[in-house]
Design a protein around this motif. Structure first.
Motif, short mmCIF file in Angstrom:
data_model
loop_
_atom_site.label_atom_id
_atom_site.label_comp_id
_atom_site.label_asym_id
_atom_site.label_seq_id
_atom_site.Cartn_x
_atom_site.Cartn_y
_atom_site.Cartn_z
N VAL A 23 -7.61 -34.85 41.89
CA VAL A 23 -8.75 -35.75 42.13
C VAL A 23 -9.81 -35.02 42.94
CG1 VAL A 23 -9.49 -37.86 43.29
CG2 VAL A 23 -7.42 -37.87 41.89
N ALA A 24 -9.39 -34.29 43.98
CA ALA A 24 -10.34 -33.54 44.81
C ALA A 24 -11.02 -32.44 43.99
CB ALA A 24 -9.62 -32.96 46.01
N ALA A 25 -10.27 -31.77 43.13
CA ALA A 25 -10.84 -30.71 42.30
C ALA A 25 -11.85 -31.25 41.30
CB ALA A 25 -9.73 -29.96 41.58
N LEU A 26 -11.68 -32.50 40.92
CA LEU A 26 -12.67 -33.14 40.04
C LEU A 26 -13.92 -33.54 40.80
CD1 LEU A 26 -10.32 -35.37 37.86
CD2 LEU A 26 -11.74 -33.49 37.04
N GLY A 27 -13.89 -33.40 42.13
CA GLY A 27 -15.06 -33.70 42.95
C GLY A 27 -15.14 -35.15 43.39
N LEU A 28 -14.02 -35.87 43.33
CA LEU A 28 -14.02 -37.29 43.67
C LEU A 28 -13.38 -37.49 45.03
CD1 LEU A 28 -12.83 -38.57 40.21
CD2 LEU A 28 -15.17 -38.47 41.05
N LYS A 29 -14.05 -38.28 45.89
CA LYS A 29 -13.54 -38.52 47.23
C LYS A 29 -13.32 -39.99 47.51
CE LYS A 29 -15.78 -34.43 49.10
NZ LYS A 29 -16.75 -33.92 50.05
N LYS A 30 -14.24 -40.83 47.07
CA LYS A 30 -14.15 -42.26 47.37
C LYS A 30 -14.00 -43.07 46.08
CE LYS A 30 -17.09 -42.08 51.45
NZ LYS A 30 -18.27 -42.67 52.11
N VAL A 31 -13.36 -44.21 46.19
CA VAL A 31 -13.22 -45.11 45.04
C VAL A 31 -14.61 -45.55 44.60
CG1 VAL A 31 -12.30 -47.31 44.26
CG2 VAL A 31 -10.95 -45.88 45.79
N GLY A 32 -14.86 -45.47 43.31
CA GLY A 32 -16.16 -45.83 42.76
C GLY A 32 -17.08 -44.65 42.56
N GLN A 33 -16.74 -43.51 43.12
CA GLN A 33 -17.57 -42.32 42.98
C GLN A 33 -17.40 -41.72 41.59
OE1 GLN A 33 -16.60 -39.21 45.75
NE2 GLN A 33 -18.53 -38.13 45.43
N SER A 34 -18.49 -41.18 41.05
CA SER A 34 -18.47 -40.58 39.71
C SER A 34 -19.01 -39.17 39.75
CB SER A 34 -19.33 -41.40 38.74
OG SER A 34 -18.83 -42.69 38.62
N LYS A 35 -18.52 -38.35 38.83
CA LYS A 35 -19.02 -36.99 38.65
C LYS A 35 -19.11 -36.71 37.16
CE LYS A 35 -19.16 -35.32 42.86
NZ LYS A 35 -20.25 -34.64 43.48
N VAL A 36 -20.06 -35.86 36.78
CA VAL A 36 -20.23 -35.46 35.39
C VAL A 36 -19.72 -34.04 35.24
CG1 VAL A 36 -21.90 -35.04 33.56
CG2 VAL A 36 -22.20 -37.00 35.09
N HIS A 37 -18.87 -33.82 34.25
CA HIS A 37 -18.29 -32.50 33.98
C HIS A 37 -18.48 -32.16 32.51
CE1 HIS A 37 -16.17 -32.12 37.81
NE2 HIS A 37 -15.85 -33.40 37.70
N ASP A 38 -18.48 -30.86 32.22
CA ASP A 38 -18.45 -30.41 30.82
C ASP A 38 -17.11 -30.80 30.22
OD1 ASP A 38 -20.97 -29.29 31.00
OD2 ASP A 38 -20.20 -27.31 31.55
N ASP A 39 -17.12 -31.16 28.95
CA ASP A 39 -15.90 -31.59 28.26
C ASP A 39 -15.19 -30.36 27.72
OD1 ASP A 39 -13.92 -32.98 27.04
OD2 ASP A 39 -15.17 -33.90 25.51
N ASN A 40 -14.16 -29.91 28.45
CA ASN A 40 -13.38 -28.77 28.00
C ASN A 40 -11.90 -29.03 28.27
OD1 ASN A 40 -12.87 -28.04 30.74
ND2 ASN A 40 -14.81 -26.93 30.78
#
Length: 59
Positions: A23-40
């Motif tokens: 979860v941390a590696a995806l850049g998420l820290k708090k509930v409700g937070q969103s991040k955009v990543h390349d689809d790979n």
């Protein structure tokens, strides 16, 4: 390239350390937070390990 939006919908309290690290590696820290990543394959694998904690939307 396609992108995906990953949103943390459940807390990581009580989860395994590896799941918290994903979860941390995806850049998420708090509930409700969103991040955009390349689809790979790497990002999809990380999402699969914590699929019960996140919501995924294709952009």
């Amino acid at each position: 390239m396609k992108q995906i939006k990953v949103t943390l919908i459940k807390s990581t309290i009580g989860c395994l350390e590896k799941q918290k690290a994903n979860v941390a590696a995806l850049g998420l820290k708090k509930v409700g937070q969103s991040k955009v990543h390349d689809d790979n394959a790497v990002i999809r694998g990380m999402i699969q390990k914590v699929s019960h904690l996140v919501r995924v939307e294709e952009i």
